[in-house]
Write a protein that holds these residues in place. Structure first.
Motif, PDB file in Angstrom:
ATOM      1  N   LEU A 114     -23.400 -54.030  -4.421  1.00  0.00           N
ATOM      2  CA  LEU A 114     -23.893 -52.914  -5.235  1.00  0.00           C
ATOM      3  C   LEU A 114     -24.205 -51.743  -4.324  1.00  0.00           C
ATOM      4  CD1 LEU A 114     -26.476 -54.999  -7.285  1.00  0.00           C
ATOM      5  CD2 LEU A 114     -24.204 -54.299  -8.060  1.00  0.00           C
ATOM      6  N   PHE A 115     -23.881 -50.545  -4.783  1.00  0.00           N
ATOM      7  CA  PHE A 115     -24.138 -49.340  -3.971  1.00  0.00           C
ATOM      8  C   PHE A 115     -24.792 -48.284  -4.856  1.00  0.00           C
ATOM      9  CE2 PHE A 115     -23.616 -46.146  -0.840  1.00  0.00           C
ATOM     10  CZ  PHE A 115     -23.131 -45.014  -1.461  1.00  0.00           C
ATOM     11  N   PHE A 116     -25.931 -47.785  -4.374  1.00  0.00           N
ATOM     12  CA  PHE A 116     -26.640 -46.711  -5.071  1.00  0.00           C
ATOM     13  C   PHE A 116     -26.729 -45.496  -4.160  1.00  0.00           C
ATOM     14  CE2 PHE A 116     -28.466 -48.739  -8.819  1.00  0.00           C
ATOM     15  CZ  PHE A 116     -28.435 -50.086  -8.484  1.00  0.00           C
ATOM     16  N   ARG A 117     -26.699 -44.323  -4.775  1.00  0.00           N
ATOM     17  CA  ARG A 117     -26.919 -43.096  -3.995  1.00  0.00           C
ATOM     18  C   ARG A 117     -27.983 -42.279  -4.732  1.00  0.00           C
ATOM     19  NH1 ARG A 117     -24.315 -37.717  -4.130  1.00  0.00           N
ATOM     20  NH2 ARG A 117     -24.675 -36.704  -2.130  1.00  0.00           N
ATOM     21  N   PHE A 118     -29.063 -41.985  -4.041  1.00  0.00           N
ATOM     22  CA  PHE A 118     -30.146 -41.217  -4.624  1.00  0.00           C
ATOM     23  C   PHE A 118     -30.280 -39.883  -3.908  1.00  0.00           C
ATOM     24  CE2 PHE A 118     -31.464 -44.830  -6.995  1.00  0.00           C
ATOM     25  CZ  PHE A 118     -31.332 -45.933  -6.169  1.00  0.00           C
ATOM     26  N   ARG A 119     -30.734 -38.873  -4.665  1.00  0.00           N
ATOM     27  CA  ARG A 119     -30.873 -37.537  -4.064  1.00  0.00           C
ATOM     28  C   ARG A 119     -32.262 -36.961  -4.352  1.00  0.00           C
ATOM     29  NH1 ARG A 119     -26.349 -35.104  -7.311  1.00  0.00           N
ATOM     30  NH2 ARG A 119     -27.178 -36.698  -8.695  1.00  0.00           N
ATOM     31  N   PRO A 120     -33.311 -37.556  -3.803  1.00  0.00           N
ATOM     32  CA  PRO A 120     -34.646 -36.949  -3.946  1.00  0.00           C
ATOM     33  C   PRO A 120     -34.742 -35.702  -3.070  1.00  0.00           C
ATOM     34  CG  PRO A 120     -34.742 -38.858  -2.515  1.00  0.00           C
ATOM     35  CD  PRO A 120     -33.330 -38.766  -2.998  1.00  0.00           C
ATOM     36  N   GLU A 121     -35.859 -35.009  -3.174  1.00  0.00           N
ATOM     37  CA  GLU A 121     -35.970 -33.735  -2.462  1.00  0.00           C
ATOM     38  C   GLU A 121     -35.865 -33.895  -0.960  1.00  0.00           C
ATOM     39  OE1 GLU A 121     -39.322 -31.389  -3.491  1.00  0.00           O
ATOM     40  OE2 GLU A 121     -38.836 -29.815  -2.070  1.00  0.00           O
ATOM     41  N   ASN A 122     -36.615 -34.785  -0.417  1.00  0.00           N
ATOM     42  CA  ASN A 122     -36.598 -34.968   1.029  1.00  0.00           C
ATOM     43  C   ASN A 122     -36.540 -36.468   1.325  1.00  0.00           C
ATOM     44  OD1 ASN A 122     -36.907 -34.738   3.800  1.00  0.00           O
ATOM     45  ND2 ASN A 122     -38.289 -32.981   3.592  1.00  0.00           N
ATOM     46  N   PRO A 123     -35.342 -37.004   1.312  1.00  0.00           N
ATOM     47  CA  PRO A 123     -35.216 -38.465   1.414  1.00  0.00           C
ATOM     48  C   PRO A 123     -35.851 -39.044   2.678  1.00  0.00           C
ATOM     49  CG  PRO A 123     -33.065 -37.445   1.035  1.00  0.00           C
ATOM     50  CD  PRO A 123     -34.032 -36.350   1.251  1.00  0.00           C
ATOM     51  N   LEU A 124     -35.721 -38.321   3.791  1.00  0.00           N
ATOM     52  CA  LEU A 124     -36.234 -38.856   5.058  1.00  0.00           C
ATOM     53  C   LEU A 124     -37.757 -38.934   5.035  1.00  0.00           C
ATOM     54  CD1 LEU A 124     -33.793 -36.997   7.455  1.00  0.00           C
ATOM     55  CD2 LEU A 124     -33.892 -39.448   7.104  1.00  0.00           C
ATOM     56  N   ASN A 125     -38.385 -37.862   4.557  1.00  0.00           N
ATOM     57  CA  ASN A 125     -39.860 -37.873   4.491  1.00  0.00           C
ATOM     58  C   ASN A 125     -40.349 -38.932   3.521  1.00  0.00           C
ATOM     59  OD1 ASN A 125     -40.222 -35.965   6.376  1.00  0.00           O
ATOM     60  ND2 ASN A 125     -40.811 -34.320   4.988  1.00  0.00           N
ATOM     61  N   LEU A 126     -39.645 -39.046   2.427  1.00  0.00           N
ATOM     62  CA  LEU A 126     -40.027 -40.031   1.411  1.00  0.00           C
ATOM     63  C   LEU A 126     -39.995 -41.441   2.006  1.00  0.00           C
ATOM     64  CD1 LEU A 126     -40.649 -40.602  -1.621  1.00  0.00           C
ATOM     65  CD2 LEU A 126     -38.200 -40.822  -1.951  1.00  0.00           C
ATOM     66  N   LEU A 127     -38.941 -41.734   2.743  1.00  0.00           N
ATOM     67  CA  LEU A 127     -38.822 -43.072   3.326  1.00  0.00           C
ATOM     68  C   LEU A 127     -39.831 -43.276   4.447  1.00  0.00           C
ATOM     69  CD1 LEU A 127     -34.952 -43.456   3.323  1.00  0.00           C
ATOM     70  CD2 LEU A 127     -36.569 -44.696   1.911  1.00  0.00           C
ATOM     71  N   GLU A 129     -42.804 -41.998   4.512  1.00  0.00           N
ATOM     72  CA  GLU A 129     -44.096 -42.265   3.846  1.00  0.00           C
ATOM     73  C   GLU A 129     -44.148 -43.690   3.293  1.00  0.00           C
ATOM     74  OE1 GLU A 129     -44.290 -39.339   0.781  1.00  0.00           O
ATOM     75  OE2 GLU A 129     -44.359 -37.694   2.238  1.00  0.00           O
ATOM     76  N   ARG A 130     -42.992 -44.202   2.944  1.00  0.00           N
ATOM     77  CA  ARG A 130     -42.944 -45.512   2.287  1.00  0.00           C
ATOM     78  C   ARG A 130     -42.740 -46.672   3.247  1.00  0.00           C
ATOM     79  NH1 ARG A 130     -44.583 -45.879  -3.049  1.00  0.00           N
ATOM     80  NH2 ARG A 130     -44.488 -43.756  -3.842  1.00  0.00           N
ATOM     81  N   GLY A 131     -42.936 -46.443   4.530  1.00  0.00           N
ATOM     82  CA  GLY A 131     -42.895 -47.581   5.440  1.00  0.00           C
ATOM     83  C   GLY A 131     -42.209 -47.357   6.766  1.00  0.00           C
ATOM     84  N   PHE A 132     -41.266 -46.433   6.832  1.00  0.00           N
ATOM     85  CA  PHE A 132     -40.538 -46.270   8.085  1.00  0.00           C
ATOM     86  C   PHE A 132     -41.351 -45.552   9.162  1.00  0.00           C
ATOM     87  CE2 PHE A 132     -36.492 -48.156   7.555  1.00  0.00           C
ATOM     88  CZ  PHE A 132     -36.280 -48.201   6.194  1.00  0.00           C
ATOM     89  N   GLU A 133     -42.425 -44.879   8.763  1.00  0.00           N
ATOM     90  CA  GLU A 133     -43.253 -44.190   9.742  1.00  0.00           C
ATOM     91  C   GLU A 133     -43.829 -45.179  10.746  1.00  0.00           C
ATOM     92  OE1 GLU A 133     -43.600 -40.961  10.030  1.00  0.00           O
ATOM     93  OE2 GLU A 133     -45.004 -41.079  11.697  1.00  0.00           O
ATOM     94  N   GLN A 137     -43.416 -45.224  14.751  1.00  0.00           N
ATOM     95  CA  GLN A 137     -44.584 -45.201  15.642  1.00  0.00           C
ATOM     96  C   GLN A 137     -44.562 -46.397  16.593  1.00  0.00           C
ATOM     97  OE1 GLN A 137     -48.000 -44.943  13.090  1.00  0.00           O
ATOM     98  NE2 GLN A 137     -47.848 -42.723  12.900  1.00  0.00           N
ATOM     99  N   PHE A 138     -44.089 -47.507  16.067  1.00  0.00           N
ATOM    100  CA  PHE A 138     -43.991 -48.710  16.906  1.00  0.00           C
ATOM    101  C   PHE A 138     -42.984 -48.497  18.039  1.00  0.00           C
ATOM    102  CE2 PHE A 138     -44.494 -52.950  18.065  1.00  0.00           C
ATOM    103  CZ  PHE A 138     -43.300 -53.633  18.076  1.00  0.00           C
ATOM    104  N   PHE A 210     -37.723 -50.427  -5.582  1.00  0.00           N
ATOM    105  CA  PHE A 210     -37.375 -49.429  -4.577  1.00  0.00           C
ATOM    106  C   PHE A 210     -36.557 -48.299  -5.202  1.00  0.00           C
ATOM    107  CE2 PHE A 210     -36.556 -47.659  -0.551  1.00  0.00           C
ATOM    108  CZ  PHE A 210     -35.212 -47.392  -0.416  1.00  0.00           C
ATOM    109  N   ALA A 211     -35.577 -48.671  -6.038  1.00  0.00           N
ATOM    110  CA  ALA A 211     -34.723 -47.668  -6.668  1.00  0.00           C
ATOM    111  C   ALA A 211     -35.531 -46.746  -7.580  1.00  0.00           C
ATOM    112  CB  ALA A 211     -33.607 -48.357  -7.456  1.00  0.00           C
ATOM    113  N   GLU A 212     -36.526 -47.311  -8.257  1.00  0.00           N
ATOM    114  CA  GLU A 212     -37.315 -46.494  -9.195  1.00  0.00           C
ATOM    115  C   GLU A 212     -38.150 -45.448  -8.460  1.00  0.00           C
ATOM    116  OE1 GLU A 212     -39.308 -49.346 -11.747  1.00  0.00           O
ATOM    117  OE2 GLU A 212     -37.782 -49.038 -13.291  1.00  0.00           O
ATOM    118  N   ILE A 213     -38.595 -45.758  -7.270  1.00  0.00           N
ATOM    119  CA  ILE A 213     -39.341 -44.765  -6.474  1.00  0.00           C
ATOM    120  C   ILE A 213     -38.439 -43.584  -6.161  1.00  0.00           C
ATOM    121  CG2 ILE A 213     -40.400 -44.334  -4.214  1.00  0.00           C
ATOM    122  CD1 ILE A 213     -41.300 -47.315  -4.319  1.00  0.00           C
ATOM    123  N   LEU A 214     -37.223 -43.904  -5.749  1.00  0.00           N
ATOM    124  CA  LEU A 214     -36.291 -42.829  -5.384  1.00  0.00           C
ATOM    125  C   LEU A 214     -35.841 -42.051  -6.630  1.00  0.00           C
ATOM    126  CD1 LEU A 214     -34.273 -44.828  -2.737  1.00  0.00           C
ATOM    127  CD2 LEU A 214     -35.605 -42.804  -2.287  1.00  0.00           C
TER     128      LEU A 214
END
Lengths: 231, 161
Positions: A114-127, A129-133, A137-138, A210-214
């Motif tokens: 399955l492949f999804f493509r989402f286009r939120p305003e700022n995908p990198l910042n969103l991700l 905030e949601r855990g990749f930060e 940092q690590f 996860f998809a619903e957040i995006l």
């Protein structure tokens, strides 16, 4: 605004089999046969520079025949449609038929993705905030770079008879999620048996939070766009 | 009569061997070895040096090991004078700049292994290219559909104050 069930998903499938060493010698004949035997309206059939056969189908995306696989990629549908067994069977049967027309080769593997493509305003910042930060940092010892150009992660796991791969790619323009499930050919009687056992519904349920957040972030972007146009 | 004939042939043979051996051991001139004819060839040079030991009779010839193995251990000799370097012309494979193979020709088994390794590299590259192509196809289809859908959406109603 689209909910998860109505969001666009691209489905791909693959039947991997033992190598056909005569494929490149007979690919023209096979291409003609496929054009005749498959759907009545294939839009375009080509043989690429590697000798693989590519057929643009109107209903199941693009199907590709290689010496060791029958592949279908880019069937555009929705999670709601994927919950209907008959729709999934149509896709499965096309791929199965392609594999059989290629010849009798022992199946080595099955997979569905399955492949999804989402286009939120700022995908990198969103991700971020949601855990990749915390990951950044690590890696960078608390000095995570403020701006990043792209982000990629890949996770594999074994789940019973299946092997799952979940990939996430994000850039400033979009966020892409791929979830594929594969299994050993010997473990299933047919591709349909594999797909039923793999349970697309279960895969979609796992991705849904996860998809619903995006999707919500996408909706927010569109809403603010509409409001600014109205002003 | 046959005994005389056989005896004379043997005598001639033995004499010829003796003369030839004398010539080889006491002469500084060596016949140039045969090099295989090749359809396209490039003249090149190979330097030979004559190094004599203290006894003055042993002569060693230095040549490229790779070249020698390439030509199946055939050795070539050139005319040279004792104590001096001389250049001789040899023919070897290839056009353009002379180049020796990185690995010497090995046994048929080694060649098979090398062929298999090369085929494996080509196959891995094909698999990699296929995966990239599939991802690109998938992403492009979705992107095109999403952009087409956006273009079809009706414009937002204009609010008139």
């Amino acid at each position: 605004m689209a909910t998860f069930d109505e969001s666009l998903v691209s489905v791909s499938g693959r039947i991997g089999h033992e190598r056909d060493f005569t494929f490149y010698k007979n690919n023209v004949d096979l291409a003609n046969l496929l054009q005749k035997e498959l759907s009545a309206t294939p839009k375009e059939i080509t043989i690429d520079t590697d000798g693989d056969i590519e057929i643009e189908m109107s209903d199941v995306g693009t199907i590709i025949a290689t010496p060791s696989a029958a592949i279908a990629v880019g069937w555009l549908t929705t999670p709601k449609v994927l919950s209907v067994q008959q729709e999934v069977e149509k896709f499965v049967n096309t791929l199965d038929r392609l594999a059989k027309l290629k010849g009798s080769f022992a199946v080595e593997s099955y997979s569905i993705g399955l492949f999804f493509r989402f286009r939120p305003e700022n995908p990198l910042n969103l991700l971020r905030e949601r855990g990749f930060e915390s990951s950044l940092q690590f890696i960078f010892s608390e000095k995570a770079p403020p701006d990043i150009a792209s982000l990629k992660s890949s996770t594999t796991r074994s789940k019973g008879k299946f092997r799952d791969t979940i990939e996430l790619e994000a850039s400033s323009k979009d966020a892409r999620v791929r979830y594929s499930r594969s299994g050993n050919g010997a473990g299933f009687d047919s591709y349909l048996t594999f797909v039923v056992a793999a349970s697309l519904r279960e895969m979609l349920e796992e991705l849904k939070p996860f998809a619903e957040i995006l999707l919500a972030a996408e909706r927010g972007l569109r809403l603010s766009g509409l409001l600014s146009e109205m002003k | 009569m046959y005994d005389v004939l056989i005896l004379s042939v043997m005598t001639v043979g033995i004499l010829a061997m003796a003369v030839f051996s004398y010539k080889i051991f006491h002469s500084r001139a060596y016949p140039v070895g045969m090099v295989r004819e090749i359809p396209t060839s490039q003249h090149g040079t190979l330097e030979l040096e004559d190094v004599s030991d203290q006894e003055g009779t042993t002569q060693r010839i230095f040549y490229s090991d790779v070249w020698a193995k390439r030509h199946n251990q055939e050795t070539a000799y050139g005319l040279f004078e004792k104590g001096k370097k001389r250049k001789i012309h040899l023919r070897f494979y290839g056009g353009g700049e002379p180049s020796f193979p990185e690995k010497p020709q090995g046994s048929p088994l080694e060649e098979k292994v090398t062929e298999h390794e090369e085929a494996l590299k080509v196959y891995s590259k094909q698999v990699e290219n296929l995966e990239k192509r599939l991802r690109r196809l998938e992403a492009e289809r979705v992107q095109k559909f999403q952009e087409a859908t956006e273009e079809e959406k009706p414009e937002a109603p204009q609010v008139v104050h």
